[in-house]
Design a protein around this motif. Structure first.
Motif, PDB file in Angstrom:
ATOM      1  N   VAL A  19     -13.637  45.307 -56.583  1.00  0.00           N
ATOM      2  CA  VAL A  19     -13.900  46.583 -55.912  1.00  0.00           C
ATOM      3  C   VAL A  19     -13.394  46.511 -54.470  1.00  0.00           C
ATOM      4  CG1 VAL A  19     -15.678  48.209 -55.175  1.00  0.00           C
ATOM      5  CG2 VAL A  19     -15.973  46.923 -57.322  1.00  0.00           C
ATOM      6  N   ALA A  20     -12.602  47.501 -54.068  1.00  0.00           N
ATOM      7  CA  ALA A  20     -12.080  47.561 -52.693  1.00  0.00           C
ATOM      8  C   ALA A  20     -12.542  48.842 -52.033  1.00  0.00           C
ATOM      9  CB  ALA A  20     -10.556  47.506 -52.711  1.00  0.00           C
ATOM     10  N   LEU A  21     -12.903  48.749 -50.755  1.00  0.00           N
ATOM     11  CA  LEU A  21     -13.220  49.933 -49.951  1.00  0.00           C
ATOM     12  C   LEU A  21     -12.179  50.000 -48.832  1.00  0.00           C
ATOM     13  CD1 LEU A  21     -16.752  50.877 -48.548  1.00  0.00           C
ATOM     14  CD2 LEU A  21     -14.660  51.249 -47.260  1.00  0.00           C
ATOM     15  N   VAL A  22     -11.481  51.124 -48.745  1.00  0.00           N
ATOM     16  CA  VAL A  22     -10.442  51.298 -47.717  1.00  0.00           C
ATOM     17  C   VAL A  22     -10.820  52.489 -46.854  1.00  0.00           C
ATOM     18  CG1 VAL A  22      -7.981  51.702 -47.284  1.00  0.00           C
ATOM     19  CG2 VAL A  22      -8.689  50.417 -49.324  1.00  0.00           C
ATOM     20  N   THR A  23     -10.949  52.272 -45.541  1.00  0.00           N
ATOM     21  CA  THR A  23     -11.242  53.398 -44.644  1.00  0.00           C
ATOM     22  C   THR A  23      -9.922  54.009 -44.156  1.00  0.00           C
ATOM     23  OG1 THR A  23     -11.319  52.204 -42.529  1.00  0.00           O
ATOM     24  CG2 THR A  23     -13.332  52.195 -43.864  1.00  0.00           C
ATOM     25  N   GLY A  24      -9.996  55.274 -43.766  1.00  0.00           N
ATOM     26  CA  GLY A  24      -8.774  55.970 -43.329  1.00  0.00           C
ATOM     27  C   GLY A  24      -7.785  56.104 -44.476  1.00  0.00           C
ATOM     28  N   ALA A  25      -8.323  56.329 -45.696  1.00  0.00           N
ATOM     29  CA  ALA A  25      -7.481  56.290 -46.903  1.00  0.00           C
ATOM     30  C   ALA A  25      -6.860  57.638 -47.245  1.00  0.00           C
ATOM     31  CB  ALA A  25      -8.315  55.791 -48.079  1.00  0.00           C
ATOM     32  N   SER A  26      -7.094  58.670 -46.425  1.00  0.00           N
ATOM     33  CA  SER A  26      -6.588  59.999 -46.787  1.00  0.00           C
ATOM     34  C   SER A  26      -5.075  60.114 -46.637  1.00  0.00           C
ATOM     35  CB  SER A  26      -7.261  61.067 -45.920  1.00  0.00           C
ATOM     36  OG  SER A  26      -7.069  60.764 -44.551  1.00  0.00           O
ATOM     37  N   ARG A  27      -4.494  59.277 -45.768  1.00  0.00           N
ATOM     38  CA  ARG A  27      -3.054  59.428 -45.474  1.00  0.00           C
ATOM     39  C   ARG A  27      -2.523  58.154 -44.843  1.00  0.00           C
ATOM     40  NH1 ARG A  27      -3.713  61.859 -39.950  1.00  0.00           N
ATOM     41  NH2 ARG A  27      -5.952  62.173 -39.768  1.00  0.00           N
ATOM     42  N   GLY A  28      -1.202  58.161 -44.573  1.00  0.00           N
ATOM     43  CA  GLY A  28      -0.578  57.082 -43.809  1.00  0.00           C
ATOM     44  C   GLY A  28      -0.805  55.703 -44.397  1.00  0.00           C
ATOM     45  N   ARG A  40      -2.808  46.780 -58.098  1.00  0.00           N
ATOM     46  CA  ARG A  40      -3.207  45.391 -58.417  1.00  0.00           C
ATOM     47  C   ARG A  40      -4.431  45.333 -59.329  1.00  0.00           C
ATOM     48  NH1 ARG A  40       0.689  41.674 -57.653  1.00  0.00           N
ATOM     49  NH2 ARG A  40       1.326  41.458 -55.491  1.00  0.00           N
ATOM     50  N   GLY A  41      -4.931  46.523 -59.702  1.00  0.00           N
ATOM     51  CA  GLY A  41      -6.043  46.570 -60.658  1.00  0.00           C
ATOM     52  C   GLY A  41      -7.408  46.774 -60.034  1.00  0.00           C
ATOM     53  N   ALA A  42      -7.471  46.900 -58.689  1.00  0.00           N
ATOM     54  CA  ALA A  42      -8.785  47.068 -58.037  1.00  0.00           C
ATOM     55  C   ALA A  42      -9.328  48.478 -58.262  1.00  0.00           C
ATOM     56  CB  ALA A  42      -8.667  46.805 -56.540  1.00  0.00           C
ATOM     57  N   LYS A  43     -10.663  48.561 -58.377  1.00  0.00           N
ATOM     58  CA  LYS A  43     -11.337  49.864 -58.297  1.00  0.00           C
ATOM     59  C   LYS A  43     -11.389  50.187 -56.810  1.00  0.00           C
ATOM     60  CE  LYS A  43     -14.571  47.996 -61.619  1.00  0.00           C
ATOM     61  NZ  LYS A  43     -15.981  47.682 -61.863  1.00  0.00           N
ATOM     62  N   VAL A  44     -11.111  51.436 -56.439  1.00  0.00           N
ATOM     63  CA  VAL A  44     -10.973  51.722 -55.013  1.00  0.00           C
ATOM     64  C   VAL A  44     -11.896  52.855 -54.552  1.00  0.00           C
ATOM     65  CG1 VAL A  44      -9.357  52.157 -53.123  1.00  0.00           C
ATOM     66  CG2 VAL A  44      -8.532  51.054 -55.203  1.00  0.00           C
ATOM     67  N   ALA A  45     -12.684  52.557 -53.508  1.00  0.00           N
ATOM     68  CA  ALA A  45     -13.454  53.582 -52.812  1.00  0.00           C
ATOM     69  C   ALA A  45     -12.608  54.015 -51.612  1.00  0.00           C
ATOM     70  CB  ALA A  45     -14.788  53.020 -52.351  1.00  0.00           C
ATOM     71  N   ASN A  86     -23.794  51.254 -49.116  1.00  0.00           N
ATOM     72  CA  ASN A  86     -24.775  51.056 -50.201  1.00  0.00           C
ATOM     73  C   ASN A  86     -24.430  51.904 -51.422  1.00  0.00           C
ATOM     74  OD1 ASN A  86     -26.179  49.269 -48.650  1.00  0.00           O
ATOM     75  ND2 ASN A  86     -27.719  50.744 -47.962  1.00  0.00           N
ATOM     76  N   GLN A  87     -24.002  53.146 -51.151  1.00  0.00           N
ATOM     77  CA  GLN A  87     -23.647  54.051 -52.244  1.00  0.00           C
ATOM     78  C   GLN A  87     -22.444  53.504 -53.036  1.00  0.00           C
ATOM     79  OE1 GLN A  87     -22.638  58.003 -50.811  1.00  0.00           O
ATOM     80  NE2 GLN A  87     -22.047  58.700 -52.860  1.00  0.00           N
ATOM     81  N   VAL A  88     -21.444  53.006 -52.310  1.00  0.00           N
ATOM     82  CA  VAL A  88     -20.246  52.462 -52.968  1.00  0.00           C
ATOM     83  C   VAL A  88     -20.632  51.238 -53.802  1.00  0.00           C
ATOM     84  CG1 VAL A  88     -18.034  51.269 -52.554  1.00  0.00           C
ATOM     85  CG2 VAL A  88     -18.600  53.343 -51.262  1.00  0.00           C
ATOM     86  N   VAL A  89     -21.443  50.348 -53.220  1.00  0.00           N
ATOM     87  CA  VAL A  89     -21.828  49.120 -53.932  1.00  0.00           C
ATOM     88  C   VAL A  89     -22.595  49.484 -55.204  1.00  0.00           C
ATOM     89  CG1 VAL A  89     -23.299  47.055 -53.789  1.00  0.00           C
ATOM     90  CG2 VAL A  89     -21.809  47.657 -51.870  1.00  0.00           C
ATOM     91  N   SER A  90     -23.475  50.484 -55.114  1.00  0.00           N
ATOM     92  CA  SER A  90     -24.239  50.802 -56.324  1.00  0.00           C
ATOM     93  C   SER A  90     -23.376  51.559 -57.345  1.00  0.00           C
ATOM     94  CB  SER A  90     -25.552  51.498 -55.970  1.00  0.00           C
ATOM     95  OG  SER A  90     -25.405  52.870 -55.973  1.00  0.00           O
ATOM     96  N   GLU A  91     -22.490  52.449 -56.899  1.00  0.00           N
ATOM     97  CA  GLU A  91     -21.646  53.183 -57.866  1.00  0.00           C
ATOM     98  C   GLU A  91     -20.571  52.312 -58.502  1.00  0.00           C
ATOM     99  OE1 GLU A  91     -19.859  56.911 -56.606  1.00  0.00           O
ATOM    100  OE2 GLU A  91     -21.802  57.596 -55.863  1.00  0.00           O
ATOM    101  N   PHE A  92     -20.046  51.352 -57.735  1.00  0.00           N
ATOM    102  CA  PHE A  92     -18.928  50.530 -58.233  1.00  0.00           C
ATOM    103  C   PHE A  92     -19.390  49.157 -58.735  1.00  0.00           C
ATOM    104  CE2 PHE A  92     -14.819  52.598 -57.124  1.00  0.00           C
ATOM    105  CZ  PHE A  92     -15.319  53.738 -56.515  1.00  0.00           C
ATOM    106  N   GLY A  93     -20.660  48.827 -58.514  1.00  0.00           N
ATOM    107  CA  GLY A  93     -21.193  47.553 -59.019  1.00  0.00           C
ATOM    108  C   GLY A  93     -20.848  46.355 -58.155  1.00  0.00           C
TER     109      GLY A  93
END
Ligand code: NAP
Length: 257
Positions: A19-28, A40-45, A86-93
């Motif tokens: 599971v990956a969390l990327v901030t500023g992911a809307s653009r650029g 690479r196969g990651a689930k992405v928040a 916390n929300q990402v960790v619980s939704e993505f496991g």
């Protein structure tokens, strides 16, 4: 061989199930990082100032056959960031990779820079990354995960008119090195990437004259692409980054040498 590489059609999926969390992911740059990690196969928040703004990137990530969702938060707001993680960790496991990429500029010579312009940049770029690191650390210690902070070459070299921005980006390097020392015994690697000039909305405002002058100062004689920054992040969160921590990987076409 100085031209930008294109994305390879079939990538080894070394982040499958992670599971990956990327901030500023809307653009650029953030969008390119999110897409690379999804390839690479990651689930992405995908996080931006609103979920709506990050939705298109999340949809593009999902096209790689991974779970991907869009989230919205102001990175500068400590409590809200904690709740979002916390929300990402619980939704993505869980959470394995945190990329702190959200950033803003409010350029001005110091005699004209307002306190607000200084505070906004530090709050978003530096405290924002600290907020996400603090909220994610417990989970990253469990997963022996990775953190990548997107700094800038100006955090190393300084830049006239960017005292707020350069301070925030130098601060990110101090944050990176400190957390690398703090979390190494828990198997968490923490690194920074320092891009030079990259073709995004942030640099689109440059006029032709400024762009030409800039090109002259870049030994590889071109502006970089968001995908080239994503490749550096891909290295740091992949097998190649397993024995790399506390480092700042400069990706600037030679601008800072
Ligand atoms: P960009 O195109 O301007 O995108 C900035 C991203 O940050 C957007 O997704 C934006 O979300 C998000 N963001 C801004 N303020 C936020 C906040 N308070 N909370 C949450 N998200 C926020 O920037 P970029 O050029 O891709 O740059 C990405 C990172 O690389 C930045 O940290 C920048 O400093 C760094 N960098 C860029 C360059 C360059 O030449 N472009 C060079 C060196 C370093 P919204 O869409 O919702 O506004």
């Amino acid at each position: 061989m100085t031209q930008a590489p294109s994305n390879s059609p079939s990538l080894e999926r070394h982040l499958e199930g992670r599971v990956a969390l990327v901030t500023g992911a809307s653009r650029g740059i953030g969008r390119a990082i999110a897409l690379r990690l999804a390839a690479r196969g990651a689930k992405v928040a995908c996080v931006a100032t609103s979920a709506e703004r990050a939705k298109a990137t999340a949809d593009e990530c999902a096209a790689h056959g991974v779970k991907a969702s869009a989230f919205g938060v102001d990175a500068a707001r400590t409590t809200a960031v904690g709740e979002l993680v916390n929300q990402v960790v619980s939704e993505f496991g869980g959470l394995d990779v945190l990329v702190n990429n959200a950033g803003i500029t409010r350029d001005q010579l110091i005699l004209r820079m307002s306190e607000d312009e200084f505070d906004q940049v530090i709050a978003t770029n530096l405290k924002g990354a600290w907020n996400f690191c603090r909220a994610a650390t417990r989970t990253l210690m469990k997963s022996r995960g990775r953190i990548v902070n997107i700094s800038s070459v100006v955090g190393l070299t300084g830049n006239a008119g960017q005292s707020n921005y350069a301070a925030s980006k130098a601060g990110l390097i101090g944050l990176t090195r400190s957390l690398a020392k703090e979390l190494a015994s828990r198997g968490v690697c923490v690194n920074a990437v320092a891009p030079g000039f990259i073709e995004t909305d942030m640099t689109a405002a440059l006029d032709e004259k400024a762009r030409a002058a800039l090109l002259e100062s870049i030994p590889l004689n071109r502006i970089g692409t968001p995908e080239e920054i994503a490749l550096a992040v891909d290295f740091l969160v992949g097998p190649g980054g397993a024995y790399v921590t506390g480092q700042t990987l400069v990706v600037d076409g030679g601008l800072s040498i």
